[in-house]
Scaffold this active site. Structure first.
Site: not given
Ligand code: IVH
Length: 671
Positions: A36, A112, A114, A116, A135, A170, A222, A310, A404, A407, A422, A428
């Site tokens: 800082d 990789e 995914k 969230d 996006r 992401e 990514y 998934k 309730c 009350c 209630c 209440c």
């Molecule tokens: S590649 C055309 N890599 O998942 C491919 N996507 O359901 C570009 N996401 O819209 C995406 N982790 O927001 C890629 N390691 C990863 C990811 C990833 C999360 C998301 C991304 C995408 C969505 C698709």
């Protein structure tokens, strides 16, 4: 180079390095305090020498001025979505397809996590971060640059000044940040966010970067977007480049030559993922080689070289021990199941809403039953079904009480038979507490210090029996409460006093008017300006307002006809609560744009704005969006497939704008 400029450069380099060590390497070299200090020194030098301030300075992360509304950005190359798969067989199919299309040549897959979160494209021009865009619909998204700047692990400057560079990845919120943010929300009387992804998405939509900075978002890169001056031949190479450029790359990335190895790796994360500091909802499998990707091409929706795998929502079986009934702000009783704790998706689940009597009947759920519970990530646990075969005979059919639980007033089933209510109405205590919680909420009256526990105390002690009583609280009264010191009592009184100035929109949002949430409250405040005009509005008059339907109109009208509610409004007026609409931001605050006195009708499908967004923007700039074209309409904004409203506007000689012309109009207004 002057000494000052030299010191500034040095400080920037140091701060960037420390930022990287902190966020990307997770091994800070200096204390937060020392960090800082460096930042403060840089800030003060930049203040003294504004000509030396640049957009890539680390001081720019702290959050600049709020923006007036979102601008849309067209992506140079669309951000495509990916196909999903749910089983090992799906992945084998994917592999077969790829190998066939590639004529049987060897393939390397990169696998990789995914993440969230929210997909993001980050643009760098001449090596300096210029734009962060969501996006959106894939073709164009929202410009959220102001919020992205506050993310510590997004480099503001690249080591090479490439003419154009795009990183895609992401934006996400860690579980720790999510928990801390939610604690803050609850303390401030707001509803907690459901999961980190929603919280991250909401944070990106904030207009004020100072607020989004507090949310501590993070970014994983990514992929590369379209770049100039970059030659990489594979995904692994592009990840190396991103890493070298200072981006954070997930450490859990592996390459495999066979689909069986890919499947094993995916499965290895099915449970391990819950130990990560952030949420993943699956894996992403990508063909590594760019030449092969090119040959595989894309379908209309998604590239053929990538697939998401998934994870299934996790289910578990547990015993339903008992039921609690929660009293809502309109007196509805919501049954909540107490479960024997069961570990699901990395967290222990011990409660789940059973929603209403219909839900319970349809699923034949009884106290003592074994039930299947499901939870995906941070999503609220859900009771899937009961297991009647496992019954021993001691299970009890769930009976709603006749009194309730808060009350003791009689309970009634409502007209449609779905909900029990209630009948204690405003007396209440359960209901009063919920009403106060809704009133004090951040997006309503935002009363600092008035959290759940204090509300509980105030109502139980009989100090507060309704909203106006809040403004009658005294220091002596508060100090008499258990565990309430003089200082916190004074803070609470200050918080309550400050809420008097929030204005009509926030007040309406807090009054628990049936069907009226934050945006309708906004609409009403804008339309009527003060509470008197609103209380005397007929249901028909209300129904005329775009965005308000007949049911809502009736409910609002009835609310203000009710003596009790009128008394609340009168009491609030007498107690000094502001009942008129807040001043909207001055032209200076909105960059000079002022649409006061101008009426807009929006029709057809717009490319870059949703209907709500453009109307909110018009409202924010002082204009008035309405539903139908008349002689009073200043402008009609017409999108694709505009119909009768466009005809009518032409007939009446109302100026018709395309979306681009509207953008120009507000740009011109802002000088
Ligand atoms: S590649 C055309 N890599 O998942 C491919 N996507 O359901 C570009 N996401 O819209 C995406 N982790 O927001 C890629 N390691 C990863 C990811 C990833 C999360 C998301 C991304 C995408 C969505 C698709």
């Amino acid at each position: 180079m002057t000494n000052v400029k030299k010191r500034i450069d040095e400080l920037r380099t140091q701060i960037d390095n420390h930022n990287h060590r902190y966020y990307v390497d997770a091994s800070p070299e200096i204390s937060d305090r020392d960090f800082d200090r460096l930042l403060e020194e840089l800030k003060s030098l930049e203040e003294q020498h504004p000509d030396l301030l640049t957009a890539d300075s680390p001081t720019q992360r702290v959050g600049g001025k709020p923006i007036a509304g979102f601008v849309t950005v067209r992506h140079r190359e669309p951000m495509l979505s990916i196909d999903n798969s749910y089983s090992a067989d799906d992945l084998r199919e994917f592999d077969k397809r790829i190998r066939k299309l590639l004529g049987g040549e060897p393939v390397t897959y990169v696998v990789e996590l995914k993440i969230d979160g929210v997909a993001m494209s980050l643009t760098y021009d001449d090596g300096v971060f210029t734009t962060g865009a969501t996006r959106g619909d894939g073709e164009q998204g929202d410009d959220v640059t102001h919020n992205i700047r506050t993310i510590g692990d997004v480099p503001l400057k690249l080591p090479e000044a490439l003419p154009h560079f795009e990183a895609r990845g992401e934006v996400y919120m860690t579980r720790a940040a999510f928990a801390a943010n939610n604690r803050r929300r609850i303390a401030e009387g707001d509803e907690p966010a459901a999961n980190p992804r929603n919280f991250a998405a909401g944070s990106l939509k904030l207009l004020d970067p100072k607020e989004s900075r507090k949310r501590r978002l993070q970014f994983f890169a990514y992929a590369l977007g379209p770049c100039e001056g970059v030659t990489v031949k594979s995904h692994l190479e592009s990840l190396d480049l991103l890493r070298r450029f200072g981006f954070q790359i997930s450490p859990n990335i592996e390459a495999f030559d066979t689909i069986d190895a890919v499947i094993d790796y995916c499965n290895s994360w099915a449970t391990k993922r819950h130990d990560l500091g952030y949420e993943t909802d699956g894996m992403v499998i990508k063909v590594n080689d760019f030449a092969q990707r090119k040959r595989l091409g894309t379908t209309s929706k998604s590239p053929r070289w990538v697939i998401a795998y998934k994870f299934a929502a996790e289910q578990g079986m547990t015993k339903l021990v008992s039921i609690d009934l929660q009293v809502g702000k309109l007196g509805t009783l919501t049954p909540v199941a107490n479960l024997e704790p069961v570990k699901l998706a990395g967290t222990t689940v011990s409660r789940a809403s059973l929603h209403n009597a219909d839900f319970i009947e349809a699923k034949d759920i009884r106290v003592g039953d074994m039930v299947v519970v499901e939870k995906a990530g941070e999503i609220i646990p859900y009771v899937v079904r009961s297991e009647p075969e496992a019954r021993t005979g001691s299970e009890k059919v769930i009976q709603f009480p006749t009194a309730c639980p808060a009350c003791g007033s009689p309970v009634e089933r409502d007209k449609n038979g779905v909900f029990y209510r209630c009948t204690g109405g405003r007396k209440c205590t359960g209901q009063i507490k919920e009403v106060l919680r809704a009133f004090a909420r951040r997006s309503a009256m935002d009363i600092e210090g008035l959290g759940e526990k204090i509300i509980e105390q105030l109502v139980d002690a009989g100090l507060v029996n309704g909203i106006p009583d809040l403004y009658r609280l005294t220091l002596d009264g508060l100090v008499a409460l258990e565990r309430m010191g003089k200082k916190s009592a004074q803070n609470l009184l200050d918080g309550i006093a400050a809420s008097k100035e929030r204005g009509l929109a926030r007040l309406l949002a807090g009054l628990a008017i049936p069907h009226v949430g934050d945006s309708v409250a906004d609409l009403l405040a804008n339309e009527f300006g003060d509470v008197e005009a609103l209380t005397s509005a007929s249901a028909d008059r209300l129904n005329e307002i775009p965005g308000i339907g007949p049911i809502m109109a009736q409910a609002i009208h009835e609310f203000f006809q009710d003596d009790h509610n009128r008394r609340i409004v009168d009491d609030l007026r007498a107690l000094g609560v502001k009942l008129a609409q807040d001043q909207r931001p001055s032209p200076a605050q909105t960059g000079g744009v002022d649409l006061t006195g101008k009426t807009f009708v929006v029709t057809g499908t717009l490319a870059r704005y949703s209907r709500e967004d453009i109307e909110a923007l018009i409202r924010q700039l002082g204009g008035k969006p309405t539903g139908s074209v008349s002689n009073n309409t200043s402008f009609l904004i017409a999108g694709e497939k505009a119909g009768s409203k466009l005809d009518k506007a032409k007939q009446l000689g109302v100026t018709v704008l395309t979306e681009d012309e509207f953008d120009k109009l507000i740009a011109k207004e802002s000088g």
